[in-house]
Design an enzyme around this catalytic site. Structure first.
Site, PDB file in Angstrom:
ATOM      1  N   HIS A  90      43.511  47.964  36.555  1.00 33.92           N
ATOM      2  CA  HIS A  90      42.413  47.136  36.036  1.00 33.92           C
ATOM      3  C   HIS A  90      42.680  46.864  34.560  1.00 33.92           C
ATOM      4  O   HIS A  90      42.200  47.562  33.673  1.00 33.92           O
ATOM      5  CB  HIS A  90      41.071  47.855  36.226  1.00 33.92           C
ATOM      6  CG  HIS A  90      39.878  46.995  35.925  1.00 33.92           C
ATOM      7  ND1 HIS A  90      38.645  47.168  36.534  1.00 33.92           N
ATOM      8  CD2 HIS A  90      39.703  45.947  35.076  1.00 33.92           C
ATOM      9  CE1 HIS A  90      37.789  46.276  36.075  1.00 33.92           C
ATOM     10  NE2 HIS A  90      38.412  45.528  35.169  1.00 33.92           N
ATOM     11  N   HIS A 135      43.123  43.174  32.134  1.00 32.50           N
ATOM     12  CA  HIS A 135      43.184  41.712  32.009  1.00 32.50           C
ATOM     13  C   HIS A 135      44.206  41.394  30.926  1.00 32.50           C
ATOM     14  O   HIS A 135      44.033  41.812  29.777  1.00 32.50           O
ATOM     15  CB  HIS A 135      41.815  41.154  31.629  1.00 32.50           C
ATOM     16  CG  HIS A 135      40.747  41.456  32.632  1.00 32.50           C
ATOM     17  ND1 HIS A 135      40.413  40.586  33.645  1.00 32.50           N
ATOM     18  CD2 HIS A 135      39.941  42.546  32.784  1.00 32.50           C
ATOM     19  CE1 HIS A 135      39.446  41.122  34.380  1.00 32.50           C
ATOM     20  NE2 HIS A 135      39.146  42.311  33.878  1.00 32.50           N
ATOM     21  N   HIS A 139      35.539  42.272  40.951  1.00 32.38           N
ATOM     22  CA  HIS A 139      34.628  42.975  40.057  1.00 32.38           C
ATOM     23  C   HIS A 139      33.249  42.976  40.717  1.00 32.38           C
ATOM     24  O   HIS A 139      32.765  41.923  41.156  1.00 32.38           O
ATOM     25  CB  HIS A 139      34.528  42.252  38.716  1.00 32.38           C
ATOM     26  CG  HIS A 139      35.714  42.417  37.823  1.00 32.38           C
ATOM     27  ND1 HIS A 139      37.005  42.226  38.253  1.00 32.38           N
ATOM     28  CD2 HIS A 139      35.795  42.761  36.499  1.00 32.38           C
ATOM     29  CE1 HIS A 139      37.836  42.438  37.230  1.00 32.38           C
ATOM     30  NE2 HIS A 139      37.123  42.760  36.159  1.00 32.38           N
ATOM     31  N   GLU A 189      29.183  46.241  38.000  1.00 36.88           N
ATOM     32  CA  GLU A 189      29.339  46.577  36.577  1.00 36.88           C
ATOM     33  C   GLU A 189      27.979  46.337  35.922  1.00 36.88           C
ATOM     34  O   GLU A 189      27.239  47.264  35.633  1.00 36.88           O
ATOM     35  CB  GLU A 189      30.430  45.722  35.939  1.00 36.88           C
ATOM     36  CG  GLU A 189      30.629  45.963  34.451  1.00 36.88           C
ATOM     37  CD  GLU A 189      31.567  44.952  33.795  1.00 36.88           C
ATOM     38  OE1 GLU A 189      31.948  45.194  32.634  1.00 36.88           O
ATOM     39  OE2 GLU A 189      31.908  43.922  34.414  1.00 36.88           O
ATOM     40  N   ASP A 231      40.831  47.988  31.170  1.00 34.65           N
ATOM     41  CA  ASP A 231      40.066  46.738  31.226  1.00 34.65           C
ATOM     42  C   ASP A 231      40.590  45.706  30.217  1.00 34.65           C
ATOM     43  O   ASP A 231      41.509  44.955  30.519  1.00 34.65           O
ATOM     44  CB  ASP A 231      38.578  47.025  31.034  1.00 34.65           C
ATOM     45  CG  ASP A 231      37.674  45.923  31.570  1.00 34.65           C
ATOM     46  OD1 ASP A 231      38.181  44.947  32.150  1.00 34.65           O
ATOM     47  OD2 ASP A 231      36.445  46.043  31.432  1.00 34.65           O
ATOM     48  N   ASP A 232      39.978  45.647  29.040  1.00 39.31           N
ATOM     49  CA  ASP A 232      40.383  44.709  27.980  1.00 39.31           C
ATOM     50  C   ASP A 232      40.641  45.525  26.716  1.00 39.31           C
ATOM     51  O   ASP A 232      39.830  45.531  25.786  1.00 39.31           O
ATOM     52  CB  ASP A 232      39.279  43.672  27.739  1.00 39.31           C
ATOM     53  CG  ASP A 232      39.018  42.815  28.964  1.00 39.31           C
ATOM     54  OD1 ASP A 232      39.779  41.860  29.191  1.00 39.31           O
ATOM     55  OD2 ASP A 232      38.065  43.120  29.702  1.00 39.31           O
TER      56      ASP A 232
END
Length: 351
Positions: free
Chosen positions: A20, A22, A200, A203, A281-282
């Site tokens: 996961h 991006h 996703h 969340e 994630d980011d």
């Protein structure tokens, strides 16, 4: 809680799979400014420090606004290549052995960047990383859920000439007001094409979105999924069906899904038998790549070496890998955790 030094060293060194992340979310402020200069793109921030200071997000949408602004500097294959290689170097340093990387073509095609530029720039970097760093990877094309399903269909069709460069499709962006069923037909089409399916869900959206992603979209993995903790029957189902959740604790705190890492349900879900995996994630926006997420999570929650072994194993078990390659990675993880822990490097005495 504070993690002891020996365990901290083990979790830094354990082989991991990142499922996961991006790729646009790995765009560090320094690279944003470098690419802006290369491409003569004007940024609404006077300096790297000013941009980093803007990373005080109140929710998912406030993050997305800056995320899309940052992506505006990506225009050429070279830009996508450089961004991807920067991520790979950080991942390798964190002992990530395999990564399944999300990319958002609609973010770029909406600005007039051809989809081939996006895919080839990223995929060429990953091909080089395989040779240069023995870094295993694959790509997952994500649809932006705040856009229409028609737009998602058009994106999928435009990507088909590059079908050999990605293994699956996903669903990301604003969850509020964009339930999984909005994309039922395009996911069915992707399934017909033999693509893996992830989404996703849960969340900012409710636990029901997790169930809907499984039942309507036929998702094989759930990205985030933390709101499943609100539904005991769903947690039991996730454990029974071995549905992996790709959980991103620092992201969840940064975006106010949970007020504090100590409130995160990762440990409770892991103890309930859910196939939890731990990711970044980011990371450029949320302050931590893989090891930072692992260390912060182990600092905040009552997790031990057995949990770390399980999390590392889960990450490879949930990966979309050929059986033989998966078995090799799992053997590598088991060998690592069967060996006695090495002492952390000694700290030099103060002068």
């Amino acid at each position: 809680m504070t993690i002891d030094a020996a365990l901290a060293e083990q979790i830094r060194r354990t082989p991991k799979a990142e499922l996961h992340v991006h790729i646009e979310g790995t765009l560090e402020p320094e690279l944003i400014f470098r690419l802006a200069q290369r491409n003569q793109v004007a940024l609404p921030y006077p300096s790297v420090d000013a941009l980093r200071a803007a990373y005080a997000f109140t929710d998912l949408q406030s993050f997305l606004d800056i995320y899309y602004a940052g992506a505006s500097v990506l225009l050429t294959e070279e830009d996508f290549f450089d961004m991807t290689m920067d991520y790979v170097k950080r991942a390798v340093a964190d002992n990530v052995r395999h990564a399944e990387i999300f990319f958002d073509p609609q973010t770029h095609t909406a600005r007039g960047v051809p989809i081939g530029v996006v895919i080839d720039g990223i995929a060429d970097a990953l091909a080089q990383a395989r040779t240069e760093y023995d870094f295993s990877s694959s790509l997952i094309l994500c649809f932006l859920r705040h856009l229409s399903e028609e737009d998602a269909f058009a994106t999928l069709e435009a990507a088909l000439p590059y079908r050999d460069r990605f293994v699956g499709v996903g669903l990301d962006s604003s969850e509020k007001g964009n339930p999984p069923e909005k994309f039922a037909r395009v996911f069915a089409r992707a399934r017909e094409l033999g693509l893996h399916l992830v989404a996703h869900a849960g969340e900012e959206g409710p636990a029901q979105y997790v169930a809907d992603a499984l039942d309507i979209l036929k998702a094989e993995r759930i990205d985030h999924g933390v709101r499943a903790i609100d539904d005991a029957a769903l947690v039991e189902r996730l454990a029974r069906e071995r549905v992996a959740l790709t959980v991103c604790p620092l992201s969840n705190v940064k975006l106010k899904v949970y007020p504090d890492l100590r409130d995160h349900p990762l440990k409770r879900m892991l103890d309930a038998g859910v196939a939890i995996t731990l990711h970044s994630d980011d990371p450029a926006y949320f302050g931590g790549y893989m090891n930072a997420n692992w260390e912060a999570t182990f600092d905040a929650l009552p997790l031990d070496a057995a949990d770390a072994h399980k999390l590392a194993r889960n990450s490879f078990e949930a990966a979309f890998l050929p059986a033989m390659q998966k078995a090799e990675f799992l053997a590598e993880v088991d060998h690592f955790w069967s060996a006695p822990p090495k002492s952390p490097p000694a700290t030099a005495p103060a002068a």
